[in-house]
Enzyme design. Structure first.
Site, PDB file in Angstrom:
ATOM      1  N   LYS A  74       2.849  -6.394  -9.238  1.00  0.00           N
ATOM      2  CA  LYS A  74       3.794  -6.156  -9.093  1.00  0.00           C
ATOM      3  C   LYS A  74       3.640  -5.709  -7.533  1.00  0.00           C
ATOM      4  O   LYS A  74       2.565  -5.200  -6.710  1.00  0.00           O
ATOM      5  CB  LYS A  74       3.890  -4.642  -9.673  1.00  0.00           C
ATOM      6  N   ARG A  94       5.000   9.304 -19.134  1.00  0.00           N
ATOM      7  CA  ARG A  94       6.165   8.185 -18.543  1.00  0.00           C
ATOM      8  C   ARG A  94       7.583   7.635 -18.921  1.00  0.00           C
ATOM      9  O   ARG A  94       8.555   8.169 -19.150  1.00  0.00           O
ATOM     10  CB  ARG A  94       5.423   6.920 -17.154  1.00  0.00           C
ATOM     11  N   HIS A 102      -0.471   3.166 -21.348  1.00  0.00           N
ATOM     12  CA  HIS A 102      -0.676   2.816 -20.420  1.00  0.00           C
ATOM     13  C   HIS A 102      -1.795   4.457 -20.677  1.00  0.00           C
ATOM     14  O   HIS A 102      -1.347   5.730 -20.708  1.00  0.00           O
ATOM     15  CB  HIS A 102       0.306   3.079 -19.522  1.00  0.00           C
ATOM     16  N   ARG A 113      -4.787  -5.392 -18.913  1.00  0.00           N
ATOM     17  CA  ARG A 113      -4.317  -5.127 -17.504  1.00  0.00           C
ATOM     18  C   ARG A 113      -4.791  -4.675 -15.913  1.00  0.00           C
ATOM     19  O   ARG A 113      -4.907  -3.807 -16.271  1.00  0.00           O
ATOM     20  CB  ARG A 113      -2.829  -4.343 -17.307  1.00  0.00           C
ATOM     21  N   TYR A 159       3.371   9.553  23.410  1.00  0.00           N
ATOM     22  CA  TYR A 159       4.288  10.259  23.164  1.00  0.00           C
ATOM     23  C   TYR A 159       3.950  11.552  23.244  1.00  0.00           C
ATOM     24  O   TYR A 159       2.870  11.929  22.169  1.00  0.00           O
ATOM     25  CB  TYR A 159       5.351   9.893  21.717  1.00  0.00           C
ATOM     26  N   CYS A 196       3.318   4.887  18.330  1.00  0.00           N
ATOM     27  CA  CYS A 196       3.928   5.010  18.420  1.00  0.00           C
ATOM     28  C   CYS A 196       5.048   3.715  17.329  1.00  0.00           C
ATOM     29  O   CYS A 196       4.272   3.594  16.340  1.00  0.00           O
ATOM     30  CB  CYS A 196       4.669   3.931  19.673  1.00  0.00           C
ATOM     31  N   MET A 197       6.216   3.248  17.253  1.00  0.00           N
ATOM     32  CA  MET A 197       6.784   2.469  15.939  1.00  0.00           C
ATOM     33  C   MET A 197       6.424   1.491  16.105  1.00  0.00           C
ATOM     34  O   MET A 197       6.433   0.724  14.796  1.00  0.00           O
ATOM     35  CB  MET A 197       9.057   2.404  15.842  1.00  0.00           C
ATOM     36  N   ASP A 198       5.946   0.225  17.461  1.00  0.00           N
ATOM     37  CA  ASP A 198       5.372  -1.175  17.282  1.00  0.00           C
ATOM     38  C   ASP A 198       3.887  -0.825  17.869  1.00  0.00           C
ATOM     39  O   ASP A 198       3.073  -2.079  17.833  1.00  0.00           O
ATOM     40  CB  ASP A 198       6.638  -1.862  18.002  1.00  0.00           C
TER      41      ASP A 198
HETATM   42  C1  LIG Z   1       0.309  -0.894 -11.777  1.00  0.00           C
HETATM   43  C2  LIG Z   1       0.122  -0.636 -13.738  1.00  0.00           C
HETATM   44  C3  LIG Z   1      -1.159  -0.937 -14.600  1.00  0.00           C
HETATM   45  C4  LIG Z   1      -2.625  -2.078 -13.266  1.00  0.00           C
HETATM   46  O1  LIG Z   1      -3.277   0.024 -12.972  1.00  0.00           O
HETATM   47  P1  LIG Z   1      -4.086  -0.702 -11.845  1.00  0.00           P
HETATM   48  O2  LIG Z   1      -5.009   0.639 -11.806  1.00  0.00           O
HETATM   49  O3  LIG Z   1      -3.786  -1.293 -10.537  1.00  0.00           O
HETATM   50  O4  LIG Z   1      -5.670  -1.763 -13.043  1.00  0.00           O
HETATM   51  C5  LIG Z   1      -1.454  -1.397 -15.488  1.00  0.00           C
HETATM   52  N1  LIG Z   1      -0.439  -0.705 -16.414  1.00  0.00           N
HETATM   53  C6  LIG Z   1       0.816  -0.755 -16.245  1.00  0.00           C
HETATM   54  C7  LIG Z   1       1.588  -0.499 -17.021  1.00  0.00           C
HETATM   55  C8  LIG Z   1       0.881  -0.312 -14.928  1.00  0.00           C
HETATM   56  O5  LIG Z   1       2.006  -0.097 -14.257  1.00  0.00           O
END
Ligand SMILES: *Cc1c(COP(=O)(O)O)cnc(C)c1O
Length: 385
Positions: free
Chosen positions: A42, A139, A169, A222, A268, A314-316
């Site tokens: 992601k 969540r 999760h 995951r 700045y 700065c910005m850039d």
């Molecule tokens: C982002 C995410 C992960 C990955 O988590 P890490 O700590 O980066 O390994 C796994 N499961 C869900 C639902 C997530 O949103």
């Protein structure tokens, strides 16, 4: 360096795909053969580049990809990725056709949503879904066994749904105190017990849990942050069973060098004043690149030495105090290795009082990403995509 021909600014990130592969292999070597790796890519692979990281992860043994939104899944399909992809966040019920057409698995956790989605599915459609359980993250997800039972029935009764997975999760898998993890883990198992049938995939572990708790493997994990070579948290650093290889490097080049006299000011607000004769260099990176103003005073590496960023960012552009006169074009390392010195993503995170996850994510898309494997730049064609 050869890469200079492909973009027109002297700031870039180097992503070492060899590190990504090694990190995935290291995780895989610890897992039993029947536990699959879902590579979490992601947010443009945590700022590393979705397509290149996905390819490297799949080559190294991941079998599934996960993203946060449908748009991210579509981006991968459009770039030719055929591996299964799970959308972890919410998808709108009216967008299920897109998921079906592109064979993208989505996360479900509301009855009303399932009811509404039916209006958008044709008789011959097959929508692949994973049920999300909220066991304490607070969540998204189903929170009761009753709801889970009803949800499973609703999905199994309608041939247009394929219940492929179920997951949860963890909120604290990276904390040394395991009690809340244990609580979530037991609740997850307890909720699974009401299912008529186990789906093909049962998964619960993020990187932290996968590195620490083999009891929570089920049959897929995951992996996000560990794949990028970063520790899920500083407190669990000691518990990481192998060396993680940091894949993200950020470099720039001196585009201007000058000698200041005592009292001369920089940037700045004139917040910096030269103490005597000083060599000051300018590098073309600023807060619009995600190199935010809070990094004033942070060190960078030049000619193998640590030197500070002076004056406001700065910005850039921003300015650094050089150890001595250096030629224009000298490489400056903001994150990564220069000879015997190393500035890690964690060092930047500490300075910003945040977590390492946030650092590569906030380096803007304006900073070109270059891909390295075996010390050489690769994949320029994909970079141009
Ligand atoms: C982002 C995410 C992960 C990955 O988590 P890490 O700590 O980066 O390994 C796994 N499961 C869900 C639902 C997530 O949103």
């Amino acid at each position: 360096m050869e890469e200079q021909g492909y973009f027109f600014r002297d700031t870039w990130a180097e992503i070492d795909l060899g590190c990504i592969s090694e990190n995935i292999s290291s995780v895989k070597n610890r897992l039993p053969n029947d536990v699959e790796i879902i590579a979490v890519v992601k947010a443009n692979a945590y700022g590393h580049g979705d397509i290149q990281v996905s390819k490297a992860a799949l080559e190294a043994g991941a079998t599934y990809l996960a993203v946060a939104f449908m748009d991210e899944a579509m981006a991968l399909r459009n770039k030719g990725i055929q591996a299964p992809i799970l959308v972890l966040g919410a998808t709108r019920a009216k967008d299920v056709q897109i998921a079906v057409e592109h064979n993208i698995s989505i996360t479900v956790f509301q009855m009303d949503w399932v009811q509404e989605a039916k209006n958008y599915l044709k008789d011959t459609d097959k929508l692949v879904v994973h049920i999300k359980l909220d066991t304490g993250m607070g969540r998204i997800g189903i929170r009761s066994k009753e709801e889970l039972k009803t949800m499973e029935q609703m999905l199994r009764m309608d041939k247009r749904f394929y219940l492929e997975g179920i997951y949860t999760h963890f909120a604290t898998a990276d904390e040394l105190d395991r009690s809340y993890f244990e609580q979530q883990f037991h609740l997850f198992k307890d909720m699974l017990s009401v299912l008529l049938e186990r789906p093909k995939y049962v998964h619960s572990s993020n990187s932290a849990a996968a590195l620490r708790f083999s009891q929570a493997y089920f049959n897929a994990v995951r992996i996000g942050i560990a794949m990028y070579g970063l520790t899920p948290s500083l407190e669990m650093e000691q518990e990481i069973p192998f060396t993680l290889k940091e894949a993200f490097t950020l470099r720039s080049k001196l585009i201007h060098v000058k000698k200041l006299q005592q009292g001369d000011k920089v940037s700045y607000g004139s917040t910096y004043e030269a103490n005597g004769e000083e060599w000051i260099g300018t590098i073309p990176i600023g807060y619009a690149d995600g190199w935010i103003r809070r990094l004033q005073g942070m060190e960078v590496l030049v000619d193998g030495k640590r030197v500070p960023i002076v004056g406001r960012i700065c910005m850039d552009q921003c300015m650094i105090r050089l150890p001595y006169a250096l030629p224009i074009g000298t490489t400056v390392t903001l994150i990564g290795i220069d000879r015997n010195e190393f500035i890690s993503v964690n060092d930047i995170a500490k300075r910003l009082e945040t977590i390492n996850y946030e650092v590569p994510c906030i380096i803007a898309s304006r900073v070109p990403r270059l891909y390295k494997k075996d010390g050489k730049i690769v994949d320029l064609k994909n970079y141009l995509l």
